[in-house]
Design an enzyme around this catalytic site. Structure first.
Site, PDB file in Angstrom:
ATOM      1  CG  ASN A   9      40.396 -17.448   5.862  1.00  0.00           C
ATOM      2  OD1 ASN A   9      40.995 -17.173   4.821  1.00  0.00           O
ATOM      3  ND2 ASN A   9      40.023 -18.680   6.170  1.00  0.00           N
ATOM      4  CD1 TRP A  10      39.676 -11.173   4.080  1.00  0.00           C
ATOM      5  CD2 TRP A  10      40.994 -10.155   2.581  1.00  0.00           C
ATOM      6  NE1 TRP A  10      39.889  -9.890   4.514  1.00  0.00           N
ATOM      7  CE2 TRP A  10      40.685  -9.242   3.620  1.00  0.00           C
ATOM      8  CE3 TRP A  10      41.826  -9.718   1.535  1.00  0.00           C
ATOM      9  CZ2 TRP A  10      41.176  -7.932   3.636  1.00  0.00           C
ATOM     10  CZ3 TRP A  10      42.306  -8.417   1.552  1.00  0.00           C
ATOM     11  CH2 TRP A  10      41.977  -7.541   2.587  1.00  0.00           C
ATOM     12  CE  LYS A  11      36.703 -19.271   4.615  1.00  0.00           C
ATOM     13  NZ  LYS A  11      35.616 -20.183   4.880  1.00  0.00           N
ATOM     14  CG  HIS A  94      40.409 -22.903   7.467  1.00  0.00           C
ATOM     15  ND1 HIS A  94      39.427 -23.469   6.693  1.00  0.00           N
ATOM     16  CD2 HIS A  94      39.869 -21.805   8.033  1.00  0.00           C
ATOM     17  CE1 HIS A  94      38.331 -22.720   6.792  1.00  0.00           C
ATOM     18  NE2 HIS A  94      38.571 -21.712   7.589  1.00  0.00           N
ATOM     19  CD  GLU A  96      37.087 -23.277   3.850  1.00  0.00           C
ATOM     20  OE1 GLU A  96      37.959 -22.522   3.404  1.00  0.00           O
ATOM     21  OE2 GLU A  96      36.008 -22.867   4.318  1.00  0.00           O
ATOM     22  CD  GLU A 166      37.626 -21.221  11.833  1.00  0.00           C
ATOM     23  OE1 GLU A 166      37.206 -20.078  11.657  1.00  0.00           O
ATOM     24  OE2 GLU A 166      38.178 -21.898  10.948  1.00  0.00           O
ATOM     25  N   GLY A 172      30.639 -21.006   7.142  1.00  0.00           N
ATOM     26  CA  GLY A 172      30.028 -20.660   5.857  1.00  0.00           C
ATOM     27  C   GLY A 172      28.610 -21.144   5.706  1.00  0.00           C
ATOM     28  CB  SER A 212      28.086 -18.387  10.642  1.00  0.00           C
ATOM     29  OG  SER A 212      28.137 -19.304   9.556  1.00  0.00           O
TER      30      SER A 212
HETATM   31  C1  PEP Z   1      36.326 -19.538   8.321  1.00  0.00           C
HETATM   32  O1  PEP Z   1      36.416 -19.979   7.204  1.00  0.00           O
HETATM   33  O2  PEP Z   1      37.314 -19.564   9.069  1.00  0.00           O
HETATM   34  C2  PEP Z   1      35.033 -19.042   8.756  1.00  0.00           C
HETATM   35  C3  PEP Z   1      34.812 -18.933  10.027  1.00  0.00           C
HETATM   36  O3  PEP Z   1      34.112 -18.742   7.780  1.00  0.00           O
HETATM   37  P1  PEP Z   1      32.645 -18.076   7.983  1.00  0.00           P
HETATM   38  O4  PEP Z   1      32.844 -16.892   8.902  1.00  0.00           O
HETATM   39  O5  PEP Z   1      32.217 -17.689   6.626  1.00  0.00           O
HETATM   40  O6  PEP Z   1      31.800 -19.114   8.620  1.00  0.00           O
END
Ligand code: PEP
Length: 249
Positions: A9-11, A94, A96, A166, A172, A212
């Site tokens: 996921n490049w956000k 997600h 976010e 998640e 993050g 992460s």
């Molecule tokens: C995500 O945003 O789905 C995610 C898992 O981010 P990160 O790997 O940076 O924790």
């Protein structure tokens, strides 16, 4: 037998040229990869990245879609527009989107059903906040988000759903759930899917872990019985960090 599914996921990162450079590197370096792969660039890079991954073993994903097919929804992007760009998968729910943009389970469920109606695959994200985990509510939060996210989804469409667990506190932040802790929740989500759709569906559904994930912890996470892949954020932004995760083991 479930195959591993590794998604990036490049956000809200990367211009089109930066996205193109990463996509080209991934196509070259993952061409002998044995798992299922996805990249989800920003909307603005979908067409560019789509042209690069076309014909490769990497699927094209979007990070969100509107809950309506079309109409007066300023700033939204429709599933029809995504399909037109060659998008095959959409990430929904997600954390976010849930916590910054206040998307609730009903809205997410509407998007899930719309994406399925138009033939897309869905990655449905679920996960608890730190205070929910500390209050012993991780399982119930994930159960509610799973049940509500899948409301009205026919058993015949479940093969196009992946669930991503998640934990919000691990996204993050550099804090990863231990493989053991993550596996407990994955097993629980699998049980929830079993209650809704039966034992075969529970066995077959792919449940990714996200939070992460790095090359250093990918193999230990993926070794767990109920962890079938990863949804990767930060480490998906460079081929050097994503490829070792995508080729773990
Ligand atoms: C995500 O945003 O789905 C995610 C898992 O981010 P990160 O790997 O940076 O924790």
């Amino acid at each position: 037998m479930r195959n591993y599914y590794i998604a990036g996921n490049w956000k809200m990162h990367k211009t089109r040229s930066e996205a193109a450079e990463l996509a080209r590197a991934l196509v070259a370096q993952l061409k002998d990869g044995k798992y299922k792969y996805l990249v989800a660039p920003a909307f603005t890079s979908l067409e560019t990245v789509g042209a690069i991954v076309k014909g490769s073993n990497i699927l094209l994903g979007a990070q969100n879609c509107a809950p309506e097919e079309q109409g007066a929804h300023t700033g939204e992007v429709s599933v029809l527009q995504l399909k037109d760009l060659g998008v095959q998968v959409v990430i929904l729910g997600h954390s976010e989107r849930r916590h910054i943009y206040k998307e609730d389970d009903e809205l997410i469920n509407k998007k899930v059903k719309l994406a399925l109606k138009h033939g897309l695959e869905v990655i449905l994200c679920v996960g608890e906040l730190l205070e929910e985990r500390e209050a012993g509510k991780a399982e119930v939060v994930c159960e509610t988000q799973t049940v509500k996210g899948l409301t009205g989804v026919a058993a015949a469409d479940l093969g196009r759903i992946t669930i991503a667990y998640e934990p919000v506190w691990a996204i993050g932040t550099g804090k990863t759930a231990t493989p053991e802790d993550a596996d407990v929740i994955h097993a629980y989500i699998r049980k929830v899917v079993g209650k809704l759709y039966g034992a075969d569906a529970a066995q077959n559904i792919i449940i990714q872990y996200g939070g992460s994930v790095k090359s250093e912890n990918a193999a230990q996470l993926m070794a767990k019985e109920n962890i079938d892949g990863a949804l990767v954020g930060g480490a998906a932004l460079k081929a050097d960090s994503f490829v070792p995760i995508a080729k773990f083991g």
